[in-house]
Each structure stands twice: as C-alpha cells, then as structure tokens.
Design a protein around this motif. Structure first.
Motif: not given
Length: 128
Positions: A22-26, A46-52, A55-67
C-alpha cells in the motif's frame, strides 16, 4: 517500541514485492531502500515529515488525520509489520533494510549508495 532484531517469517523477500504494497508501506520502503540504515528517532521524524508533505500535496489516503501523533503511530505500525515480514530489521535503536534486500541491491547496483534515491520499479524489473 520493543522489537527483535530478526524477522518472525522466513519467506523470501524481494524488491519487486514493494510494488504491491500500500502507499504508506511503499513510502517507508522507498525511504529504507534509499537510506539503508537509520536510527529509529530520525527515521520516524523524517518519515512523518514526508507523509505530512504528501498529505499537503493532496494524498489524503495515507493516514486518517494529518496530526503528527497519528502519522507517527501509523508509520510505527507499518515499520513493525515490515520487520515481522522480513523487509526491515531492528537492532539497538536502528532500523535497517533486511540483509536479503541489501544483497539484492548490491547485486543489481554493484553498490549500495546510501542516501541516493533509487527507482523501485526499475530495480524490480532488472534481472527478472
């Protein structure tokens, strides 16, 4: 988080398996294919910042909330899963790409090149 330095499954892992994750695993695997070995705190930050950023660029399905806490929890779950499946290893506060994947990278690249981004799709295709 307490994890053993070895995986619990003995199945053969390959770089091409990353393409089916899945996207997050990848994202996590691409990070470790690039960096090979990273301390657990730095990896999580570093992974948290990459995911954030994604998410800001539009990949909303990575995590439930951008917290931050939720992102870190989801990344930690993914890392634990990847360790149990044999893709990553953990020892003494350091996450490492598994020995099997390191050997596959060396075979395909001739060297590891830590810190250099690698195209997973092209690595998985080579030598098939």
């Amino acid at each position: 988080m307490v994890l053993l330095g070895w995986s619990t499954l003995s199945r053969e892992v390959k770089l091409k398996d990353i393409l089916r994750m899945n996207k997050l695993e990848r994202i996590v695997m691409e990070y470790f294919v690039k960096n090979i070995s990273v301390g657990e705190i730095i990896a999580l930050i570093e992974l948290r910042e990459e995911v954030k950023k994604r998410v800001q660029k539009g990949e909303k399905d990575l995590v439930l909330e951008p917290d931050d806490v939720i992102i870190e929890r989801e990344i930690s779950k993914v890392i634990s899963k990847l360790i149990s499946e044999g893709y990553l290893e953990y020892k003494a506060g350091v996450y490492n790409l598994s020995k099997k994947l390191i050997e596959e990278l060396k075979k395909k690249y001739g060297r590891l090149d830590p810190g250099v981004p690698k195209n997973i799709a092209s690595l998985a295709e080579e030598g098939e």
